[in-house]
Design a protein around this motif. Structure first.
Motif, PDB file in Angstrom:
ATOM      1  N   LYS B  94       3.774 -22.106 -21.331  1.00  0.00           N
ATOM      2  CA  LYS B  94       2.425 -21.600 -21.531  1.00  0.00           C
ATOM      3  C   LYS B  94       1.423 -22.121 -21.261  1.00  0.00           C
ATOM      4  CE  LYS B  94       2.956 -23.445 -26.350  1.00  0.00           C
ATOM      5  NZ  LYS B  94       2.616 -23.390 -27.588  1.00  0.00           N
ATOM      6  N   GLU B  95       1.562 -23.817 -21.292  1.00  0.00           N
ATOM      7  CA  GLU B  95       0.330 -24.656 -20.950  1.00  0.00           C
ATOM      8  C   GLU B  95       0.080 -24.500 -19.163  1.00  0.00           C
ATOM      9  OE1 GLU B  95      -1.322 -25.945 -23.014  1.00  0.00           O
ATOM     10  OE2 GLU B  95      -0.147 -26.115 -24.687  1.00  0.00           O
ATOM     11  N   ARG B  99      -3.597 -23.110 -17.492  1.00  0.00           N
ATOM     12  CA  ARG B  99      -4.134 -23.809 -16.602  1.00  0.00           C
ATOM     13  C   ARG B  99      -4.215 -23.156 -15.114  1.00  0.00           C
ATOM     14  NH1 ARG B  99      -0.995 -27.890 -15.934  1.00  0.00           N
ATOM     15  NH2 ARG B  99      -0.335 -28.033 -17.837  1.00  0.00           N
ATOM     16  N   ASP B 169      -6.375 -19.746 -22.534  1.00  0.00           N
ATOM     17  CA  ASP B 169      -5.811 -19.979 -23.859  1.00  0.00           C
ATOM     18  C   ASP B 169      -4.376 -19.617 -23.758  1.00  0.00           C
ATOM     19  OD1 ASP B 169      -5.119 -19.577 -26.530  1.00  0.00           O
ATOM     20  OD2 ASP B 169      -6.774 -18.072 -26.939  1.00  0.00           O
ATOM     21  N   ALA B 170      -3.497 -20.745 -24.128  1.00  0.00           N
ATOM     22  CA  ALA B 170      -2.166 -20.699 -23.959  1.00  0.00           C
ATOM     23  C   ALA B 170      -1.413 -20.068 -25.276  1.00  0.00           C
ATOM     24  CB  ALA B 170      -1.596 -22.086 -23.990  1.00  0.00           C
ATOM     25  N   ASP B 171      -2.324 -19.714 -26.388  1.00  0.00           N
ATOM     26  CA  ASP B 171      -1.847 -19.181 -27.408  1.00  0.00           C
ATOM     27  C   ASP B 171      -1.589 -17.732 -27.277  1.00  0.00           C
ATOM     28  OD1 ASP B 171      -1.768 -21.626 -28.903  1.00  0.00           O
ATOM     29  OD2 ASP B 171      -3.710 -21.093 -29.996  1.00  0.00           O
TER      30      ASP B 171
END
Lengths: 187, 187
Positions: B94-95, B99, B169-171
DNA sequence: GTCTATATGTGGATAGAC
DNA sequence: GTCTATCCACATATAGAC
Protein backbone atom coordinates in the motif's frame (compact mmCIF):
# COMPACT_ATOMS: atom_id res chain seq x y z
CA UNK A 1 -17.36 40.99 -28.34
CA UNK A 2 -16.06 39.59 -25.10
CA UNK A 3 -16.31 36.11 -26.58
CA UNK A 4 -13.78 37.05 -29.22
CA UNK A 5 -11.37 38.84 -26.95
CA UNK A 6 -10.01 35.65 -25.46
CA UNK A 7 -10.84 33.49 -28.42
CA UNK A 8 -7.26 32.32 -28.88
CA UNK A 9 -6.95 31.56 -25.21
CA UNK A 10 -10.04 29.37 -25.25
CA UNK A 11 -8.91 27.66 -28.42
CA UNK A 12 -5.56 26.89 -26.83
CA UNK A 13 -7.18 25.40 -23.74
CA UNK A 14 -9.50 23.24 -25.82
CA UNK A 15 -6.67 22.06 -28.07
CA UNK A 16 -4.48 21.36 -25.05
CA UNK A 17 -7.28 19.43 -23.37
CA UNK A 18 -7.80 17.24 -26.42
CA UNK A 19 -4.13 16.65 -27.16
CA UNK A 20 -3.31 16.01 -23.50
CA UNK A 21 -6.04 13.41 -23.32
CA UNK A 22 -4.88 11.69 -26.49
CA UNK A 23 -1.11 11.73 -25.94
CA UNK A 24 -0.54 12.63 -22.31
CA UNK A 25 0.55 16.01 -20.98
CA UNK A 26 4.31 15.54 -21.11
CA UNK A 27 4.15 14.02 -24.57
CA UNK A 28 2.17 16.96 -25.90
CA UNK A 29 4.36 19.79 -27.16
CA UNK A 30 3.29 23.42 -27.16
CA UNK A 31 3.93 23.33 -30.90
CA UNK A 32 1.30 20.58 -31.25
CA UNK A 33 -1.20 22.59 -29.26
CA UNK A 34 -0.51 25.86 -31.05
CA UNK A 35 -0.88 24.18 -34.41
CA UNK A 36 -4.15 22.48 -33.48
CA UNK A 37 -5.50 25.76 -32.14
CA UNK A 38 -4.37 27.69 -35.21
CA UNK A 39 -2.23 29.99 -33.11
CA UNK A 40 1.46 30.79 -33.75
CA UNK A 41 3.77 29.12 -31.26
CA UNK A 42 5.12 32.37 -29.88
CA UNK A 43 1.62 33.55 -29.01
CA UNK A 44 1.08 30.75 -26.56
CA UNK A 45 3.32 32.63 -24.14
CA UNK A 46 1.20 35.72 -24.40
CA UNK A 47 -1.70 33.79 -22.86
CA UNK A 48 0.22 31.39 -20.63
CA UNK A 49 3.47 32.14 -18.88
CA UNK A 50 4.58 28.50 -19.01
CA UNK A 51 3.40 25.11 -20.20
CA UNK A 52 2.49 24.37 -16.61
CA UNK A 53 0.19 27.40 -16.54
CA UNK A 54 -1.60 26.02 -19.58
CA UNK A 55 -1.87 22.71 -17.76
CA UNK A 56 -3.54 24.48 -14.86
CA UNK A 57 -6.06 26.02 -17.21
CA UNK A 58 -6.83 22.59 -18.64
CA UNK A 59 -7.46 21.23 -15.16
CA UNK A 60 -9.65 24.22 -14.30
CA UNK A 61 -11.72 23.56 -17.42
CA UNK A 62 -12.16 19.93 -16.39
CA UNK A 63 -13.10 21.02 -12.86
CA UNK A 64 -15.90 23.23 -14.06
CA UNK A 65 -17.05 20.46 -16.38
CA UNK A 66 -17.25 18.11 -13.41
CA UNK A 67 -19.36 20.57 -11.48
CA UNK A 68 -21.75 20.91 -14.40
CA UNK A 69 -21.99 17.12 -14.58
CA UNK A 70 -22.82 16.92 -10.88
CA UNK A 71 -25.52 19.52 -11.37
CA UNK A 72 -27.05 17.53 -14.20
CA UNK A 73 -27.04 14.25 -12.28
CA UNK A 74 -28.74 15.99 -9.42
CA UNK A 75 -31.78 16.36 -11.64
CA UNK A 76 -32.53 12.80 -10.55
CA UNK A 77 -34.47 12.90 -7.32
CA UNK A 78 -33.19 9.81 -5.53
CA UNK A 79 -29.52 9.41 -4.55
CA UNK A 80 -29.44 5.93 -6.11
CA UNK A 81 -30.72 7.34 -9.40
CA UNK A 82 -28.05 10.03 -9.26
CA UNK A 83 -25.30 7.49 -8.73
CA UNK A 84 -26.68 5.38 -11.57
CA UNK A 85 -26.72 8.46 -13.79
CA UNK A 86 -23.04 8.82 -13.02
CA UNK A 87 -22.39 5.17 -13.86
CA UNK A 88 -24.42 5.51 -17.04
CA UNK A 89 -22.31 8.47 -18.13
CA UNK A 90 -19.28 6.20 -17.95
CA UNK A 91 -21.04 3.53 -19.98
CA UNK A 92 -22.06 6.08 -22.60
CA UNK A 93 -18.39 6.91 -22.92
CA UNK A 94 -17.13 3.36 -23.33
CA UNK A 95 -15.65 3.77 -26.80
CA UNK A 96 -13.56 6.77 -25.77
CA UNK A 97 -12.57 4.92 -22.61
CA UNK A 98 -11.23 2.01 -24.64
CA UNK A 99 -9.32 4.40 -26.90
CA UNK A 100 -7.81 6.79 -24.37
CA UNK A 101 -8.83 5.79 -20.87
CA UNK A 102 -10.55 8.03 -18.36
CA UNK A 103 -9.72 11.66 -19.11
CA UNK A 104 -9.44 12.39 -15.40
CA UNK A 105 -7.82 9.16 -14.26
CA UNK A 106 -5.09 9.13 -16.88
CA UNK A 107 -4.32 12.80 -16.25
CA UNK A 108 -4.08 12.29 -12.49
CA UNK A 109 -1.97 9.16 -12.88
CA UNK A 110 0.50 10.85 -15.16
CA UNK A 111 0.81 14.05 -13.19
CA UNK A 112 1.10 12.21 -9.88
CA UNK A 113 4.32 10.64 -11.15
CA UNK A 114 5.76 14.05 -11.95
CA UNK A 115 5.07 15.18 -8.39
CA UNK A 116 4.85 18.83 -9.35
CA UNK A 117 2.27 21.42 -8.24
CA UNK A 118 0.11 20.24 -11.13
CA UNK A 119 -0.28 16.86 -9.45
CA UNK A 120 -1.94 18.42 -6.43
CA UNK A 121 -4.24 20.46 -8.61
CA UNK A 122 -5.22 17.47 -10.75
CA UNK A 123 -6.00 15.36 -7.70
CA UNK A 124 -8.77 17.83 -6.98
CA UNK A 125 -10.63 16.35 -9.94
CA UNK A 126 -10.84 12.92 -8.34
CA UNK A 127 -11.46 14.45 -4.93
CA UNK A 128 -14.51 16.35 -6.19
CA UNK A 129 -15.96 13.18 -7.67
CA UNK A 130 -15.28 11.26 -4.50
CA UNK A 131 -16.95 13.87 -2.32
CA UNK A 132 -20.02 14.04 -4.52
CA UNK A 133 -20.41 10.26 -4.56
CA UNK A 134 -19.91 10.10 -0.83
CA UNK A 135 -22.65 12.67 -0.34
CA UNK A 136 -25.06 10.59 -2.38
CA UNK A 137 -24.37 7.55 -0.23
CA UNK A 138 -24.92 9.65 2.87
CA UNK A 139 -28.27 10.78 1.50
CA UNK A 140 -29.01 7.12 0.91
CA UNK A 141 -28.74 6.67 4.66
CA UNK A 142 -25.27 5.09 4.64
CA UNK A 143 -23.66 7.73 6.81
CA UNK A 144 -21.21 5.46 8.59
CA UNK A 145 -19.69 3.81 5.52
CA UNK A 146 -20.33 6.44 2.85
CA UNK A 147 -16.60 6.97 2.42
CA UNK A 148 -15.82 3.32 1.91
CA UNK A 149 -18.75 2.90 -0.49
CA UNK A 150 -17.63 5.93 -2.49
CA UNK A 151 -14.12 4.53 -2.79
CA UNK A 152 -15.52 1.24 -4.00
CA UNK A 153 -17.63 2.84 -6.70
CA UNK A 154 -15.00 5.24 -7.97
CA UNK A 155 -12.27 2.60 -7.81
CA UNK A 156 -14.41 0.23 -9.86
CA UNK A 157 -14.98 2.86 -12.52
CA UNK A 158 -11.37 4.04 -12.58
CA UNK A 159 -10.19 0.46 -12.68
CA UNK A 160 -12.38 -0.54 -15.56
CA UNK A 161 -11.13 2.56 -17.33
CA UNK A 162 -7.57 1.32 -16.98
CA UNK A 163 -8.52 -2.17 -18.16
CA UNK A 164 -10.64 -1.06 -21.11
CA UNK A 165 -7.92 1.34 -22.21
CA UNK A 166 -4.99 -1.04 -21.83
CA UNK A 167 -6.80 -4.01 -23.33
CA UNK A 168 -8.59 -1.92 -25.94
CA UNK A 169 -11.90 -3.52 -25.03
CA UNK A 170 -14.99 -1.36 -24.58
CA UNK A 171 -17.10 -4.34 -23.59
CA UNK A 172 -15.37 -4.48 -20.22
CA UNK A 173 -17.12 -1.22 -19.41
CA UNK A 174 -20.49 -2.78 -20.17
CA UNK A 175 -19.79 -5.72 -17.89
CA UNK A 176 -18.49 -3.75 -14.94
CA UNK A 177 -20.98 -0.88 -15.04
CA UNK A 178 -23.82 -3.42 -15.00
CA UNK A 179 -22.38 -4.98 -11.88
CA UNK A 180 -21.85 -1.63 -10.18
CA UNK A 181 -25.37 -0.48 -11.02
CA UNK A 182 -26.83 -3.63 -9.49
CA UNK A 183 -24.62 -3.16 -6.45
CA UNK A 184 -25.93 0.39 -5.96
CA UNK A 185 -29.52 -0.81 -6.24
CA UNK A 186 -28.85 -3.55 -3.69
CA UNK A 187 -27.77 -1.16 -0.95
CA UNK B 1 31.10 -16.43 -14.67
CA UNK B 2 27.92 -16.34 -16.66
CA UNK B 3 26.34 -14.22 -13.96
CA UNK B 4 28.96 -11.53 -14.56
CA UNK B 5 28.89 -11.66 -18.33
CA UNK B 6 25.60 -9.80 -18.60
CA UNK B 7 25.95 -7.98 -15.33
CA UNK B 8 25.63 -4.56 -16.94
CA UNK B 9 22.63 -5.67 -18.92
CA UNK B 10 20.83 -6.84 -15.78
CA UNK B 11 21.78 -3.68 -13.94
CA UNK B 12 20.37 -1.59 -16.76
CA UNK B 13 17.08 -3.48 -16.75
CA UNK B 14 16.74 -3.13 -13.00
CA UNK B 15 17.59 0.58 -13.07
CA UNK B 16 15.19 1.12 -15.95
CA UNK B 17 12.44 -0.75 -14.13
CA UNK B 18 12.85 1.37 -11.01
CA UNK B 19 13.17 4.70 -12.79
CA UNK B 20 10.30 3.93 -15.14
CA UNK B 21 8.09 3.14 -12.20
CA UNK B 22 9.05 6.32 -10.38
CA UNK B 23 8.95 8.79 -13.26
CA UNK B 24 7.19 7.09 -16.13
CA UNK B 25 8.84 5.58 -19.20
CA UNK B 26 8.84 8.63 -21.45
CA UNK B 27 10.07 10.88 -18.65
CA UNK B 28 12.99 8.61 -17.91
CA UNK B 29 16.06 9.36 -20.00
CA UNK B 30 18.65 6.78 -20.93
CA UNK B 31 21.16 9.02 -19.18
CA UNK B 32 19.18 8.62 -15.94
CA UNK B 33 19.14 4.86 -16.32
CA UNK B 34 22.80 4.58 -17.27
CA UNK B 35 23.81 6.72 -14.31
CA UNK B 36 21.72 4.72 -11.85
CA UNK B 37 23.12 1.48 -13.22
CA UNK B 38 26.69 2.77 -13.11
CA UNK B 39 27.10 2.25 -16.83
CA UNK B 40 28.34 4.86 -19.33
CA UNK B 41 25.60 6.24 -21.53
CA UNK B 42 27.14 4.98 -24.73
CA UNK B 43 27.20 1.42 -23.45
CA UNK B 44 23.45 1.25 -23.20
CA UNK B 45 23.34 0.84 -26.96
CA UNK B 46 25.66 -2.12 -26.80
CA UNK B 47 23.01 -4.02 -24.85
CA UNK B 48 19.87 -2.47 -26.31
CA UNK B 49 19.45 -1.26 -29.85
CA UNK B 50 16.95 1.42 -28.86
CA UNK B 51 15.19 2.79 -25.81
CA UNK B 52 12.15 0.82 -26.88
CA UNK B 53 14.17 -2.41 -26.77
CA UNK B 54 15.10 -1.61 -23.18
CA UNK B 55 11.42 -1.01 -22.51
CA UNK B 56 10.63 -4.46 -23.85
CA UNK B 57 13.19 -5.99 -21.53
CA UNK B 58 11.59 -4.18 -18.59
CA UNK B 59 8.20 -5.58 -19.52
CA UNK B 60 9.66 -9.08 -19.91
CA UNK B 61 11.14 -8.81 -16.44
CA UNK B 62 7.76 -7.83 -15.04
CA UNK B 63 6.10 -10.67 -16.90
CA UNK B 64 8.35 -13.28 -15.36
CA UNK B 65 7.82 -11.65 -11.96
CA UNK B 66 4.07 -12.03 -12.43
CA UNK B 67 4.42 -15.70 -13.25
CA UNK B 68 6.51 -16.25 -10.13
CA UNK B 69 3.83 -14.46 -8.10
CA UNK B 70 1.11 -16.68 -9.53
CA UNK B 71 3.18 -19.73 -8.64
CA UNK B 72 3.55 -18.53 -5.06
CA UNK B 73 -0.15 -17.79 -4.64
CA UNK B 74 -0.95 -21.25 -5.92
CA UNK B 75 0.63 -22.61 -2.76
CA UNK B 76 -2.76 -21.90 -1.23
CA UNK B 77 -5.00 -24.87 -1.80
CA UNK B 78 -8.40 -23.24 -2.24
CA UNK B 79 -9.11 -20.81 -5.10
CA UNK B 80 -10.60 -18.29 -2.66
CA UNK B 81 -7.42 -18.39 -0.59
CA UNK B 82 -5.38 -17.84 -3.72
CA UNK B 83 -7.40 -14.81 -4.70
CA UNK B 84 -7.13 -13.46 -1.18
CA UNK B 85 -3.37 -13.98 -1.31
CA UNK B 86 -3.38 -11.82 -4.41
CA UNK B 87 -5.45 -9.15 -2.68
CA UNK B 88 -3.17 -9.33 0.36
CA UNK B 89 -0.12 -8.74 -1.82
CA UNK B 90 -1.71 -5.48 -2.94
CA UNK B 91 -2.42 -4.50 0.64
CA UNK B 92 1.17 -5.27 1.65
CA UNK B 93 2.24 -2.87 -1.03
CA UNK B 94 0.00 0.00 0.00
CA UNK B 95 2.75 2.51 0.77
CA UNK B 96 4.39 2.07 -2.61
CA UNK B 97 0.95 2.24 -4.23
CA UNK B 98 0.29 5.61 -2.63
CA UNK B 99 3.69 6.87 -3.75
CA UNK B 100 3.83 5.61 -7.33
CA UNK B 101 0.66 3.74 -8.17
CA UNK B 102 0.48 0.19 -9.46
CA UNK B 103 3.71 -0.66 -11.28
CA UNK B 104 1.75 -2.54 -13.94
CA UNK B 105 -1.28 -0.29 -14.19
CA UNK B 106 0.65 2.96 -14.52
CA UNK B 107 2.96 1.41 -17.11
CA UNK B 108 0.06 0.09 -19.18
CA UNK B 109 -1.83 3.36 -18.93
CA UNK B 110 1.13 5.41 -20.09
CA UNK B 111 2.15 3.11 -22.91
CA UNK B 112 -1.42 2.71 -24.13
CA UNK B 113 -1.49 6.45 -24.86
CA UNK B 114 1.65 6.18 -26.95
CA UNK B 115 0.01 3.44 -29.05
CA UNK B 116 3.34 1.92 -30.05
CA UNK B 117 4.30 -1.78 -30.13
CA UNK B 118 5.25 -1.41 -26.48
CA UNK B 119 1.61 -0.81 -25.61
CA UNK B 120 0.59 -4.22 -26.93
CA UNK B 121 3.40 -5.89 -25.08
CA UNK B 122 2.60 -4.13 -21.80
CA UNK B 123 -1.06 -5.07 -22.04
CA UNK B 124 0.07 -8.68 -21.71
CA UNK B 125 0.87 -7.90 -18.08
CA UNK B 126 -2.74 -7.12 -17.26
CA UNK B 127 -3.97 -9.91 -19.49
CA UNK B 128 -1.94 -12.50 -17.59
CA UNK B 129 -3.33 -11.30 -14.27
CA UNK B 130 -6.86 -11.32 -15.65
CA UNK B 131 -6.53 -14.86 -16.98
CA UNK B 132 -5.10 -16.16 -13.73
CA UNK B 133 -7.88 -14.55 -11.68
CA UNK B 134 -10.51 -15.84 -14.07
CA UNK B 135 -9.13 -19.35 -13.69
CA UNK B 136 -9.44 -19.14 -9.92
CA UNK B 137 -13.08 -18.13 -10.20
CA UNK B 138 -13.67 -21.01 -12.56
CA UNK B 139 -12.12 -23.38 -10.04
CA UNK B 140 -14.47 -21.82 -7.51
CA UNK B 141 -17.31 -23.15 -9.61
CA UNK B 142 -18.24 -19.84 -11.21
CA UNK B 143 -17.69 -20.97 -14.77
CA UNK B 144 -20.38 -18.88 -16.38
CA UNK B 145 -19.42 -15.52 -14.90
CA UNK B 146 -15.71 -16.04 -14.18
CA UNK B 147 -14.77 -13.37 -16.71
CA UNK B 148 -17.05 -10.74 -15.23
CA UNK B 149 -15.92 -11.58 -11.70
CA UNK B 150 -12.28 -11.33 -12.71
CA UNK B 151 -12.86 -7.93 -14.28
CA UNK B 152 -14.56 -6.76 -11.12
CA UNK B 153 -11.69 -7.83 -8.89
CA UNK B 154 -8.89 -6.52 -11.06
CA UNK B 155 -10.76 -3.28 -11.78
CA UNK B 156 -11.24 -2.73 -8.06
CA UNK B 157 -7.55 -3.20 -7.39
CA UNK B 158 -6.41 -1.12 -10.35
CA UNK B 159 -8.87 1.58 -9.42
CA UNK B 160 -7.81 1.80 -5.83
CA UNK B 161 -4.25 2.02 -7.11
CA UNK B 162 -5.17 5.07 -9.16
CA UNK B 163 -6.99 6.66 -6.21
CA UNK B 164 -4.31 5.91 -3.61
CA UNK B 165 -1.64 7.23 -5.95
CA UNK B 166 -3.44 10.38 -7.03
CA UNK B 167 -4.72 11.23 -3.58
CA UNK B 168 -1.55 10.10 -1.84
CA UNK B 169 -3.55 8.04 0.63
CA UNK B 170 -2.46 4.49 1.45
CA UNK B 171 -5.47 3.98 3.72
CA UNK B 172 -7.74 3.75 0.70
CA UNK B 173 -6.02 0.47 -0.11
CA UNK B 174 -6.88 -0.86 3.33
CA UNK B 175 -10.53 0.05 2.93
CA UNK B 176 -10.99 -1.36 -0.55
CA UNK B 177 -8.98 -4.57 -0.14
CA UNK B 178 -11.06 -5.39 2.94
CA UNK B 179 -14.23 -5.02 0.91
CA UNK B 180 -12.88 -7.08 -1.97
CA UNK B 181 -11.71 -9.85 0.35
CA UNK B 182 -15.15 -10.06 1.95
CA UNK B 183 -16.72 -10.10 -1.50
CA UNK B 184 -14.54 -13.04 -2.54
CA UNK B 185 -15.46 -14.96 0.61
CA UNK B 186 -19.17 -14.27 -0.01
CA UNK B 187 -19.20 -15.96 -3.41
C1' DG C 1 33.42 -5.16 -24.77
C1' DT C 2 34.03 -0.44 -22.73
C1' DC C 3 34.26 4.28 -22.94
C1' DT C 4 34.28 9.50 -24.67
C1' DA C 5 32.79 12.68 -27.75
C1' DT C 6 29.46 14.22 -30.60
C1' DA C 7 25.86 14.41 -34.28
C1' DT C 8 21.04 15.33 -34.72
C1' DG C 9 16.53 16.48 -33.48
C1' DT C 10 13.12 18.52 -30.53
C1' DG C 11 10.97 21.10 -26.87
C1' DG C 12 10.32 25.04 -23.70
C1' DA C 13 11.05 29.62 -23.53
C1' DT C 14 12.53 34.46 -25.09
C1' DA C 15 13.57 38.64 -28.11
C1' DG C 16 12.04 41.88 -30.67
C1' DA C 17 9.84 43.58 -35.18
C1' DC C 18 5.33 44.88 -36.58
C1' DG D 1 -1.74 42.03 -29.31
C1' DT D 2 0.39 39.15 -33.05
C1' DC D 3 4.01 36.94 -35.35
C1' DT D 4 8.98 35.20 -36.79
C1' DA D 5 13.31 33.88 -35.58
C1' DT D 6 16.14 31.98 -32.36
C1' DC D 7 18.45 30.63 -27.87
C1' DC D 8 19.43 26.91 -24.87
C1' DA D 9 18.90 22.59 -22.58
C1' DC D 10 18.36 17.93 -23.08
C1' DA D 11 17.32 13.29 -25.26
C1' DT D 12 18.13 9.58 -28.55
C1' DA D 13 21.39 7.69 -31.10
C1' DT D 14 26.06 7.05 -33.43
C1' DA D 15 31.21 7.18 -34.35
C1' DG D 16 35.19 5.59 -33.33
C1' DA D 17 39.33 5.25 -30.05
C1' DC D 18 40.93 1.99 -26.70
Amino acid sequence: MASVKHDSREKLIRAAQKATYQQGFAQTSLADIAKAAGVPLGNVYYYFKTKEALGEAVIDARLSYIHRAHDSWEQSSSPADRLCAFVDSVLDNKEALARGGCSIGTLCSELSKARGPLARKASELLKQHLLWIQEQFSLLGRNTDAHSLAIHLLAGLQGVGVLAHSLGDADLVVTETRRLREWIRSL
